[in-house]
Write an enzyme that holds these catalytic residues in place. Structure first.
Site, PDB file in Angstrom:
ATOM      1  N   ARG A   1       0.996  -1.135   0.104  1.00  0.00           N
ATOM      2  CA  ARG A   1      -0.014  -0.095   0.009  1.00  0.00           C
ATOM      3  C   ARG A   1       0.853   1.265  -0.060  1.00  0.00           C
ATOM      4  O   ARG A   1       0.593   2.289  -0.726  1.00  0.00           O
ATOM      5  CB  ARG A   1      -0.851  -0.085   1.344  1.00  0.00           C
ATOM      6  CG  ARG A   1      -2.016  -1.211   1.094  1.00  0.00           C
ATOM      7  CD  ARG A   1      -3.067  -1.004   2.274  1.00  0.00           C
ATOM      8  NE  ARG A   1      -2.632  -1.254   3.648  1.00  0.00           N
ATOM      9  CZ  ARG A   1      -2.440  -2.325   4.290  1.00  0.00           C
ATOM     10  NH1 ARG A   1      -2.749  -3.357   3.563  1.00  0.00           N
ATOM     11  NH2 ARG A   1      -1.983  -2.280   5.464  1.00  0.00           N
TER      12      ARG A   1
ATOM     13  N   GLU B   1     -19.176  16.022   2.221  1.00  0.00           N
ATOM     14  CA  GLU B   1     -19.529  15.141   1.174  1.00  0.00           C
ATOM     15  C   GLU B   1     -20.836  14.320   1.454  1.00  0.00           C
ATOM     16  O   GLU B   1     -20.989  13.184   2.021  1.00  0.00           O
ATOM     17  CB  GLU B   1     -18.589  14.080   1.006  1.00  0.00           C
ATOM     18  CG  GLU B   1     -18.840  13.223  -0.193  1.00  0.00           C
ATOM     19  CD  GLU B   1     -17.472  12.048  -0.401  1.00  0.00           C
ATOM     20  OE1 GLU B   1     -17.541  11.266  -1.464  1.00  0.00           O
ATOM     21  OE2 GLU B   1     -16.550  12.118   0.260  1.00  0.00           O
TER      22      GLU B   1
ATOM     23  N   LYS C   1     -18.414  18.593  -1.642  1.00  0.00           N
ATOM     24  CA  LYS C   1     -18.071  17.369  -2.662  1.00  0.00           C
ATOM     25  C   LYS C   1     -19.285  16.602  -2.909  1.00  0.00           C
ATOM     26  O   LYS C   1     -19.618  15.567  -2.158  1.00  0.00           O
ATOM     27  CB  LYS C   1     -16.924  16.386  -1.754  1.00  0.00           C
ATOM     28  CG  LYS C   1     -16.584  15.151  -2.899  1.00  0.00           C
ATOM     29  CD  LYS C   1     -15.328  14.498  -2.258  1.00  0.00           C
ATOM     30  CE  LYS C   1     -15.099  13.285  -3.361  1.00  0.00           C
ATOM     31  NZ  LYS C   1     -14.062  12.490  -2.673  1.00  0.00           N
TER      32      LYS C   1
ATOM     33  N   LYS D   1     -12.211  15.130   5.231  1.00  0.00           N
ATOM     34  CA  LYS D   1     -13.475  14.456   4.651  1.00  0.00           C
ATOM     35  C   LYS D   1     -14.126  13.683   5.297  1.00  0.00           C
ATOM     36  O   LYS D   1     -13.840  12.919   6.089  1.00  0.00           O
ATOM     37  CB  LYS D   1     -12.850  13.815   3.209  1.00  0.00           C
ATOM     38  CG  LYS D   1     -14.096  13.371   2.511  1.00  0.00           C
ATOM     39  CD  LYS D   1     -13.774  12.544   1.383  1.00  0.00           C
ATOM     40  CE  LYS D   1     -14.026  11.003   2.125  1.00  0.00           C
ATOM     41  NZ  LYS D   1     -14.009   9.712   0.991  1.00  0.00           N
TER      42      LYS D   1
END
Length: 344
Positions: free
Chosen positions: A45, A179, A224, A138
């Site tokens: 990753r 969002e 968003k 976020k």
């Protein structure tokens, strides 16, 4: 870079730039790696994300910020350099996903609707993330369209959680990406574009009412949202021009001009389609806010396929990433075209 919320928010939606969503959870990145037969480990990753962040052309010219997962914001590159420092050196702002995922909403609608969790202890986590370099965050709320759905309880609960998160973020001097996603895919995605419009308008009006009640500074956020698109299972799919027109219309009706920018999610759209929709919106005329991208899969799909987990493919993977970043950077200016896409 200025530490003022308003300046950070404007930098995230700077002309020709957008946000890379690299905040896939461990389970999600495993699914992506399964497609290239690569085991998902801490090292693999790291190597994948390091490949993206060291893509100088993409990061310097087209990526304003990167949303990170908790693991990634703490990781170091192979040479020992913190990944956050690599991003900063390229001129990108580090961000962090802070919600803990969408869980079934308690009550009779729990088989369809969800509520995003993660508010407990968030003030303390924000303080730590700020020290680790995050300057924006976020939180994703998920709204499902189905027969009889969404319910008012779901829309209001998720909008309220988004507002509480946004207020906590700004308290920590972190810009919140807000969002609210009305899903276009999944098992309940047979709705047409007009139903997407209705639910998105309802959701956005509710979100901004909750943001107002929480006294969130709208000049220090980035929205968003989803685009206005028919569900993937709908027999009636709209043209790109209609998607762009209806998306701009719903935003004009619901999003205050104080918001500096709107960074769309791709929401299951293909790479080029998400780019085309964004470009058409920006080419439609002057708008009160910047319109740009905050894409995950739509920026990374070509790169991960090209890289395939092999060190010898790093440069090719970076070129694939740089191409998609460039195309979306052009779309954020309303200057993308099919001919430019094919010329790569």
């Amino acid at each position: 870079m200025s530490e003022k919320l308003e300046d950070i928010a404007r930098a995230l939606v700077a002309p020709g730039k957008g946000i890379l969503a690299a905040d896939e959870s461990t389970s999600t990145i495993k699914k992506r790696f399964d497609t290239i037969n690569l085991a998902s480990t801490e090292d693999s990753r790291r190597d994948y994300r390091e490949m993206l962040f060291r893509s100088t052309e993409a990061m310097k010219n087209h990526v304003s910020g990167v949303i990170l997962y908790d693991e990634t914001i703490r990781q170091k590159a192979k040479d020992g350099t913190p990944l956050v420092d690599i991003m900063k050196a390229a001129g990108s702002i580090p961000g962090i996903k802070v919600d803990t995922g969408a869980k079934p909403l308690a009550g009779p609608t729990s088989k369809v609707e969800t509520i995003t969790e993660g508010l407990d202890g968030l003030r303390e986590r924000f303080a730590e993330y700020h020290k680790l370099g995050a300057r924006f965050a976020k939180w994703r709320a998920v709204i499902t369209i189905a027969d009889g759905y969404p319910t008012w309880n779901c829309v209001k609960a998720n909008a309220h959680a988004l507002a509480r998160y946004a207020a906590l973020a700004q308290e920590a001097n972190i810009v919140p990406i807000v969002e609210p996603e009305v899903l276009m895919d999944g098992p309940h995605s047979s709705h047409d574009i007009d139903e997407c419009y209705r639910v998105t308008e309802w959701t956005l009006r509710t979100v901004f009412r909750e943001l107002y009640d929480a006294r969130v500074n709208l000049e220090g956020i980035v929205l968003k949202p989803n685009m206005i698109i028919a569900g993937q299972k709908s027999p009636k799919q709209a043209s790109a021009a209609e998607v762009a027109e209806k998306t701009v219309k719903v935003l004009k009706e619901t999003v205050p001009a104080a918001v500096p920018g709107i960074a769309f999610l791709s929401g299951g759209q293909s790479d080029a389609v998400a780019t085309e929709h964004l470009s058409l919106m920006n080419a439609s005329g002057p708008l009160p806010w910047a319109l740009t991208f905050s894409y995950g899969r739509a920026l990374q799909a070509a790169a991960i396929k090209t890289w395939a987990g092999k060190p010898e493919n790093v440069a090719a993977g970076q070129r694939a990433f740089a191409h998609r970043a460039k195309m979306n950077g052009l779309a954020a200016l309303g200057k993308w075209s099919q001919s430019l896409e094919k010329a790569a």
